[in-house]
Design a protein around this motif. Sequence first.
Motif, PDB file in Angstrom:
ATOM      1  N   ALA A 124       0.842  -1.200   0.000  1.00 25.64           N
ATOM      2  CA  ALA A 124       0.000   0.000   0.000  1.00 25.64           C
ATOM      3  C   ALA A 124       0.877   1.250   0.000  1.00 25.64           C
ATOM      4  O   ALA A 124       1.945   1.279   0.616  1.00 25.64           O
ATOM      5  CB  ALA A 124      -0.914  -0.002   1.221  1.00 25.64           C
ATOM      6  N   ARG A 125       0.399   2.290  -0.692  1.00 22.27           N
ATOM      7  CA  ARG A 125       1.093   3.568  -0.732  1.00 22.27           C
ATOM      8  C   ARG A 125       0.517   4.471   0.351  1.00 22.27           C
ATOM      9  O   ARG A 125      -0.677   4.758   0.363  1.00 22.27           O
ATOM     10  CB  ARG A 125       0.949   4.226  -2.105  1.00 22.27           C
TER      11      ARG A 125
ATOM     12  N   ALA B  57      -3.640  -1.649   2.550  1.00 25.55           N
ATOM     13  CA  ALA B  57      -2.926  -1.360   3.791  1.00 25.55           C
ATOM     14  C   ALA B  57      -3.424  -2.245   4.931  1.00 25.55           C
ATOM     15  O   ALA B  57      -2.636  -2.690   5.774  1.00 25.55           O
ATOM     16  CB  ALA B  57      -3.090   0.112   4.153  1.00 25.55           C
ATOM     17  N   ILE B  58      -4.731  -2.504   4.972  1.00 23.00           N
ATOM     18  CA  ILE B  58      -5.273  -3.349   6.041  1.00 23.00           C
ATOM     19  C   ILE B  58      -4.917  -4.805   5.802  1.00 23.00           C
ATOM     20  O   ILE B  58      -4.486  -5.500   6.711  1.00 23.00           O
ATOM     21  CB  ILE B  58      -6.793  -3.163   6.140  1.00 23.00           C
ATOM     22  N   GLY B  59      -5.071  -5.286   4.569  1.00 26.25           N
ATOM     23  CA  GLY B  59      -4.807  -6.675   4.267  1.00 26.25           C
ATOM     24  C   GLY B  59      -5.957  -7.576   4.649  1.00 26.25           C
ATOM     25  O   GLY B  59      -6.959  -7.150   5.230  1.00 26.25           O
ATOM     26  N   ARG B  60      -5.819  -8.846   4.328  1.00 28.12           N
ATOM     27  CA  ARG B  60      -6.869  -9.808   4.634  1.00 28.12           C
ATOM     28  C   ARG B  60      -6.954 -10.020   6.144  1.00 28.12           C
ATOM     29  O   ARG B  60      -5.976 -10.405   6.796  1.00 28.12           O
ATOM     30  CB  ARG B  60      -6.577 -11.145   3.954  1.00 28.12           C
ATOM     31  N   ASN B  61      -8.118  -9.738   6.693  1.00 29.38           N
ATOM     32  CA  ASN B  61      -8.361  -9.838   8.132  1.00 29.38           C
ATOM     33  C   ASN B  61      -7.374  -9.003   8.944  1.00 29.38           C
ATOM     34  O   ASN B  61      -7.010  -9.369  10.067  1.00 29.38           O
ATOM     35  CB  ASN B  61      -8.301 -11.305   8.588  1.00 29.38           C
TER      36      ASN B  61
ATOM     37  N   ARG C 226      -1.199  -5.564  10.765  1.00 24.73           N
ATOM     38  CA  ARG C 226      -0.776  -6.258  11.984  1.00 24.73           C
ATOM     39  C   ARG C 226       0.692  -6.681  11.894  1.00 24.73           C
ATOM     40  O   ARG C 226       1.463  -6.505  12.847  1.00 24.73           O
ATOM     41  CB  ARG C 226      -1.681  -7.468  12.211  1.00 24.73           C
ATOM     42  N   LEU C 227       1.082  -7.219  10.754  1.00 24.95           N
ATOM     43  CA  LEU C 227       2.487  -7.607  10.576  1.00 24.95           C
ATOM     44  C   LEU C 227       3.399  -6.387  10.531  1.00 24.95           C
ATOM     45  O   LEU C 227       4.529  -6.431  11.030  1.00 24.95           O
ATOM     46  CB  LEU C 227       2.644  -8.433   9.296  1.00 24.95           C
ATOM     47  N   ALA C 228       2.920  -5.305   9.913  1.00 21.24           N
ATOM     48  CA  ALA C 228       3.722  -4.077   9.882  1.00 21.24           C
ATOM     49  C   ALA C 228       3.953  -3.541  11.285  1.00 21.24           C
ATOM     50  O   ALA C 228       5.052  -3.071  11.613  1.00 21.24           O
ATOM     51  CB  ALA C 228       3.033  -3.034   9.007  1.00 21.24           C
ATOM     52  N   SER C 229       2.942  -3.616  12.135  1.00 20.44           N
ATOM     53  CA  SER C 229       3.096  -3.171  13.519  1.00 20.44           C
ATOM     54  C   SER C 229       4.104  -4.042  14.267  1.00 20.44           C
ATOM     55  O   SER C 229       4.937  -3.533  15.025  1.00 20.44           O
ATOM     56  CB  SER C 229       1.741  -3.192  14.222  1.00 20.44           C
TER      57      SER C 229
ATOM     58  N   LEU D 197      -4.337   3.225  11.566  1.00 21.28           N
ATOM     59  CA  LEU D 197      -4.511   3.419  10.134  1.00 21.28           C
ATOM     60  C   LEU D 197      -5.826   4.130   9.861  1.00 21.28           C
ATOM     61  O   LEU D 197      -6.873   3.755  10.406  1.00 21.28           O
ATOM     62  CB  LEU D 197      -4.476   2.064   9.411  1.00 21.28           C
ATOM     63  N   TYR D 198      -5.772   5.161   9.021  1.00 24.10           N
ATOM     64  CA  TYR D 198      -6.957   5.932   8.638  1.00 24.10           C
ATOM     65  C   TYR D 198      -7.012   6.060   7.122  1.00 24.10           C
ATOM     66  O   TYR D 198      -5.979   6.219   6.464  1.00 24.10           O
ATOM     67  CB  TYR D 198      -6.923   7.339   9.256  1.00 24.10           C
ATOM     68  N   GLY D 199      -8.242   5.997   6.603  1.00 25.89           N
ATOM     69  CA  GLY D 199      -8.453   6.369   5.215  1.00 25.89           C
ATOM     70  C   GLY D 199      -8.559   7.876   5.083  1.00 25.89           C
ATOM     71  O   GLY D 199      -8.806   8.595   6.060  1.00 25.89           O
ATOM     72  N   SER D 200      -8.377   8.391   3.866  1.00 24.84           N
ATOM     73  CA  SER D 200      -8.404   9.841   3.668  1.00 24.84           C
ATOM     74  C   SER D 200      -9.766  10.434   4.044  1.00 24.84           C
ATOM     75  O   SER D 200      -9.844  11.501   4.648  1.00 24.84           O
ATOM     76  CB  SER D 200      -8.069  10.159   2.209  1.00 24.84           C
TER      77      SER D 200
END
Length: 527
Positions: free
Chosen positions: A295-296, A321-325, A330-333, A342-345
């Motif tokens: 995700a960008r 950015a969220i990914g499946r489930n 979660r992995l990025a954290s 994480l927020y959408g615009s």
Amino acid sequence: MIDAGQLVAAFNDVASTKNLSPEEVNDLLKDGIMAGLSRIHGPNVQAEITIDDASGELGIVLLRRVVEEVEDPSSEISLGEARWDDDGFEVGDVMEIPVDFADFGRNAVMAVKQRIVQRVRENERDRIRDEYADRVGELLSGEVQQIERGKIVVMLNRSPDADAIIPWKDQNPRERFRQGDPIRCVLKKVEETPKGPRLVLSRAAPIFVGSLFYLEVPEIHQGIVDIKEIAREVGGRTKIAVYSRDESIDPVGACVGLRGSRVQAVVQELGGERIDIVPWHAEPEVFARRALAPARVSKVMSDPERQVITAIVDEDQLSLAIGRNGQNVRLASQLIGWQIDLYGSREWLELGADLSLFKRESDDDAFETSDFALAELELTPETLSSLERAGYRTFLQIIDFDRAAFLEVEGLEETEADQLLALIDELTVVADDAGAESEGGAESVGDSEEGQDESGVEASTEEATDEVVASEDDEVSDPEGQAAAELDDEEDGGSTTGDSDASDDDEASDTEAEDVAAAEDENEAHA
């Protein structure tokens, strides 16, 4: 009759299979014979045992001290019995009695066997403990020996007698093994049991992925590329952060390999598990942006005190950015070790956030920021200590400061604030002037749109489209005519007509007076 040479040869064969040295074999034989003598003569027996390595002959001599009255028959002999063989014995002398190994009875031989087997097992346990205690995290290979109650019993290639298992929780649920299948796993820990050391192996630990890359990537083996962090959900996805000590070597490209050959070998070993390789960075904000790939990310903000990263992405990038489930975020954290909000615009703007900051970050997404310590700048020790006391130690922490913000720092004067502002202007590089102008135009459009929303003015889609087309035609045909039209709009109170939108290029080139007259006629007609 027992042939001592054959006995020693048999023990040597056993020693070769158990990886024992000749000295260890001799110690085992001596200890076993002493156990047999103890069974015959008593627990305190003393003897001298010699072994001829060439012929295999055994020399056993009992040692007994000559005393007046015998208290321990296993180690003492009376003076009268000693003088039966030699009248020269006196109290306190040591009598040597030779013993033939063939005279050992069944019980003595069984005692010798038990002691030798026990010593062999103890030596093997100690060897396994010493060999694998410092190898935790290394990759081991072996063969599936048995599958019982969910755990896999592995026979290692280097230590077939080692007790090695893979518990159920350390297995990949997407994998299935059968007896006799070759298997590779990582040594997780060495635990002690009543039967000796047990090797606990794992194919689910994150370090297993790192060990596979260590095996496949020569740059990692040579120490040029380092694996900084690994986050994994077994059977689903793995994120790995790599860093290169050599600027000329791309760490991600080194791990991927030519046409993905290296990473594909790791993926096949993991049973098709997806792997994301991202470059590591010391700055949490930059690292978080990379960790959320593919995700960008449009905007990243950090809170070092709470160790929280706030990331804003466009609506079309939110699902990535969220990914499946929630797997990707979660992995990025886990990878960066910080919490990620994480927020959408759209949600970010509904919370009352600053639209201009969001848009600028989106436009400058192609540029990457590098951080460094403030100690590398040409600052006076007083200025540097004042900034450090205030909690500012890197350049990115003060890059957005203005003069007032610097003056609020305790210990900074106006001259130091001016010096810091000059350094920031010198070291920061932004987009070119054209990009800056377009960025300013985008911000002004957003401001005008917000102003229209506040005043309650609503325009239809068709009228807005006609205005844009007409303005573009006017700019291409005649800038002077555009200026005159804008003048007319101001005089008429901002009213527009359909005739002016449908005017040809020839009408746009008429004089300013004719345009004004036409506009006045139209206003009278409308009235």
